[in-house]
Write a protein that holds these residues in place. Structure first.
Motif, PDB file in Angstrom:
ATOM      1  N   PRO A 145       0.846  -1.197   0.000  1.00  0.00           N
ATOM      2  CA  PRO A 145       0.000   0.000   0.000  1.00  0.00           C
ATOM      3  C   PRO A 145       0.882   1.248   0.000  1.00  0.00           C
ATOM      4  CG  PRO A 145      -0.499  -1.442   1.885  1.00  0.00           C
ATOM      5  CD  PRO A 145       0.685  -2.005   1.193  1.00  0.00           C
ATOM      6  N   PHE A 146       0.372   2.334  -0.565  1.00  0.00           N
ATOM      7  CA  PHE A 146       1.174   3.551  -0.707  1.00  0.00           C
ATOM      8  C   PHE A 146       1.710   4.059   0.626  1.00  0.00           C
ATOM      9  CE2 PHE A 146      -3.053   5.326  -0.019  1.00  0.00           C
ATOM     10  CZ  PHE A 146      -2.804   6.405   0.818  1.00  0.00           C
ATOM     11  N   TRP A 147       0.980   3.887   1.710  1.00  0.00           N
ATOM     12  CA  TRP A 147       1.437   4.398   3.015  1.00  0.00           C
ATOM     13  C   TRP A 147       2.592   3.583   3.578  1.00  0.00           C
ATOM     14  CZ3 TRP A 147      -3.441   2.356   2.236  1.00  0.00           C
ATOM     15  CH2 TRP A 147      -3.709   1.114   2.823  1.00  0.00           C
ATOM     16  N   GLU A 148       2.843   2.402   2.981  1.00  0.00           N
ATOM     17  CA  GLU A 148       3.990   1.600   3.392  1.00  0.00           C
ATOM     18  C   GLU A 148       5.162   1.750   2.430  1.00  0.00           C
ATOM     19  OE1 GLU A 148       2.632  -2.442   3.871  1.00  0.00           O
ATOM     20  OE2 GLU A 148       1.447  -1.933   5.640  1.00  0.00           O
ATOM     21  N   SER A 149       4.887   2.223   1.211  1.00  0.00           N
ATOM     22  CA  SER A 149       5.949   2.337   0.210  1.00  0.00           C
ATOM     23  C   SER A 149       6.420   3.774  -0.021  1.00  0.00           C
ATOM     24  CB  SER A 149       5.487   1.728  -1.122  1.00  0.00           C
ATOM     25  OG  SER A 149       4.368   2.432  -1.620  1.00  0.00           O
ATOM     26  N   LYS A 150       5.680   4.752   0.485  1.00  0.00           N
ATOM     27  CA  LYS A 150       6.048   6.159   0.314  1.00  0.00           C
ATOM     28  C   LYS A 150       6.186   6.835   1.670  1.00  0.00           C
ATOM     29  CE  LYS A 150       3.542   7.096  -3.987  1.00  0.00           C
ATOM     30  NZ  LYS A 150       2.543   8.004  -4.603  1.00  0.00           N
ATOM     31  N   THR A 151       7.029   7.849   1.707  1.00  0.00           N
ATOM     32  CA  THR A 151       7.073   8.694   2.895  1.00  0.00           C
ATOM     33  C   THR A 151       5.912   9.680   2.794  1.00  0.00           C
ATOM     34  OG1 THR A 151       8.442  10.407   1.896  1.00  0.00           O
ATOM     35  CG2 THR A 151       9.609   8.564   2.964  1.00  0.00           C
ATOM     36  N   LEU A 152       5.590  10.322   3.882  1.00  0.00           N
ATOM     37  CA  LEU A 152       4.521  11.324   3.869  1.00  0.00           C
ATOM     38  C   LEU A 152       4.818  12.428   2.851  1.00  0.00           C
ATOM     39  CD1 LEU A 152       3.811  11.547   7.686  1.00  0.00           C
ATOM     40  CD2 LEU A 152       2.205  10.744   5.943  1.00  0.00           C
ATOM     41  N   SER A 153       6.078  12.817   2.737  1.00  0.00           N
ATOM     42  CA  SER A 153       6.426  13.897   1.808  1.00  0.00           C
ATOM     43  C   SER A 153       6.339  13.466   0.342  1.00  0.00           C
ATOM     44  CB  SER A 153       7.808  14.456   2.122  1.00  0.00           C
ATOM     45  OG  SER A 153       8.784  13.447   1.993  1.00  0.00           O
TER      46      SER A 153
ATOM     47  N   ILE B 197      -4.843   9.709   4.333  1.00  0.00           N
ATOM     48  CA  ILE B 197      -4.160   9.271   5.561  1.00  0.00           C
ATOM     49  C   ILE B 197      -4.910   9.754   6.799  1.00  0.00           C
ATOM     50  CG2 ILE B 197      -2.033   9.566   6.946  1.00  0.00           C
ATOM     51  CD1 ILE B 197      -1.850   7.540   4.606  1.00  0.00           C
ATOM     52  N   CYS B 198      -5.600  10.877   6.680  1.00  0.00           N
ATOM     53  CA  CYS B 198      -6.386  11.366   7.818  1.00  0.00           C
ATOM     54  C   CYS B 198      -7.403  10.290   8.199  1.00  0.00           C
ATOM     55  CB  CYS B 198      -7.098  12.667   7.469  1.00  0.00           C
ATOM     56  SG  CYS B 198      -8.159  13.258   8.806  1.00  0.00           S
ATOM     57  N   ASP B 199      -7.390   9.876   9.470  1.00  0.00           N
ATOM     58  CA  ASP B 199      -8.314   8.832   9.907  1.00  0.00           C
ATOM     59  C   ASP B 199      -9.706   9.369  10.214  1.00  0.00           C
ATOM     60  OD1 ASP B 199      -8.063   9.884  12.646  1.00  0.00           O
ATOM     61  OD2 ASP B 199      -6.159   8.807  12.710  1.00  0.00           O
TER      62      ASP B 199
ATOM     63  N   CYS C 287      -2.864  10.019  16.042  1.00  0.00           N
ATOM     64  CA  CYS C 287      -2.987  10.645  14.724  1.00  0.00           C
ATOM     65  C   CYS C 287      -2.219   9.820  13.693  1.00  0.00           C
ATOM     66  CB  CYS C 287      -2.450  12.066  14.767  1.00  0.00           C
ATOM     67  SG  CYS C 287      -2.325  12.845  13.139  1.00  0.00           S
ATOM     68  N   SER C 288      -2.880   9.483  12.604  1.00  0.00           N
ATOM     69  CA  SER C 288      -2.250   8.636  11.587  1.00  0.00           C
ATOM     70  C   SER C 288      -1.038   9.295  10.942  1.00  0.00           C
ATOM     71  CB  SER C 288      -3.270   8.241  10.527  1.00  0.00           C
ATOM     72  OG  SER C 288      -4.256   7.425  11.126  1.00  0.00           O
ATOM     73  N   TYR C 289      -1.086  10.614  10.771  1.00  0.00           N
ATOM     74  CA  TYR C 289       0.087  11.324  10.241  1.00  0.00           C
ATOM     75  C   TYR C 289       1.254  11.195  11.221  1.00  0.00           C
ATOM     76  CZ  TYR C 289      -3.171  13.548   6.990  1.00  0.00           C
ATOM     77  OH  TYR C 289      -4.105  13.789   6.024  1.00  0.00           O
ATOM     78  N   ARG C 290       0.969  11.409  12.491  1.00  0.00           N
ATOM     79  CA  ARG C 290       2.026  11.301  13.506  1.00  0.00           C
ATOM     80  C   ARG C 290       2.553   9.874  13.569  1.00  0.00           C
ATOM     81  NH1 ARG C 290       1.739  13.220  19.866  1.00  0.00           N
ATOM     82  NH2 ARG C 290       3.637  12.138  20.494  1.00  0.00           N
TER      83      ARG C 290
END
Length: 167
Positions: free
Chosen positions: A4-12, A22-24, A106-109
């Motif tokens: 999934p993108f949240w595991e393969s990419k950084t937030l930036s 990403i916001c839950d 927080c999912s971002y955190r």
């Protein structure tokens, strides 16, 4: 199978659409927070801030912005929120390092700290918030609106539940 993108990419590295997803949707960022500080005067105690000094402590309250739909945990005027409420939280890829007031759940955190998404996150639950609400990770049923409470008595509204973080 691709990660999934949240595991393969950084937030930036995320696209705007990925970033927003990403916001839950817990709405804890809509809670009023207060900094405990001996030097705060009556004139400055309700002033917004974007930093915390050494020795200061932040407290969460159960008071939310009047724009929040507290059943859906969504802003009723999301696109205009920062105009209508100038000190509204606007978390971006550029200010993530400086946003000290996001709760541990927080999912971002969590992603920023390398902890991954929690099991109750909507992205892991077919886009639904029900697992989050069931886990008690949203503000649903726990808050009062800032236009319905006397802010002079904010200290009676300090709570610790926003600090909970379950996986």
């Amino acid at each position: 199978m691709a990660q999934p993108f949240w595991e393969s990419k950084t937030l930036s590295e995320m696209t705007r659409q990925e970033w927003e997803s990403i916001c839950d949707g817990c709405a804890k960022c809509c809670l009023h927070k207060f900094i405990d500080d001996e030097d705060t005067s009556e004139a400055t105690e309700m002033q917004p801030t974007d930093y915390i000094e050494s020795g200061e402590q932040m407290h969460y309250s159960n008071i939310v912005c009047y724009l929040l739909n507290d059943k859906k945990c969504e802003c009723t005027r999301y696109q205009e929120r920062t105009v209508l409420v100038p000190d509204c939280v606007q978390l971006t890829q550029e200010n993530l390092d400086d946003v000290f007031f996001m709760p541990p759940s927080c999912s971002y955190r969590r992603l920023h700290e390398g902890r991954g998404l929690p099991s109750w996150h909507p992205l892991l639950n077919k886009g639904k918030k029900s697992a989050m609400h069931k886990a008690g990770m949203s503000v649903r049923g726990k808050v009062v609106k800032d236009n319905e409470v006397d802010m002079e008595y904010f200290d009676e509204h300090i709570v610790t539940w926003p600090l909970n973080d379950v996986d």
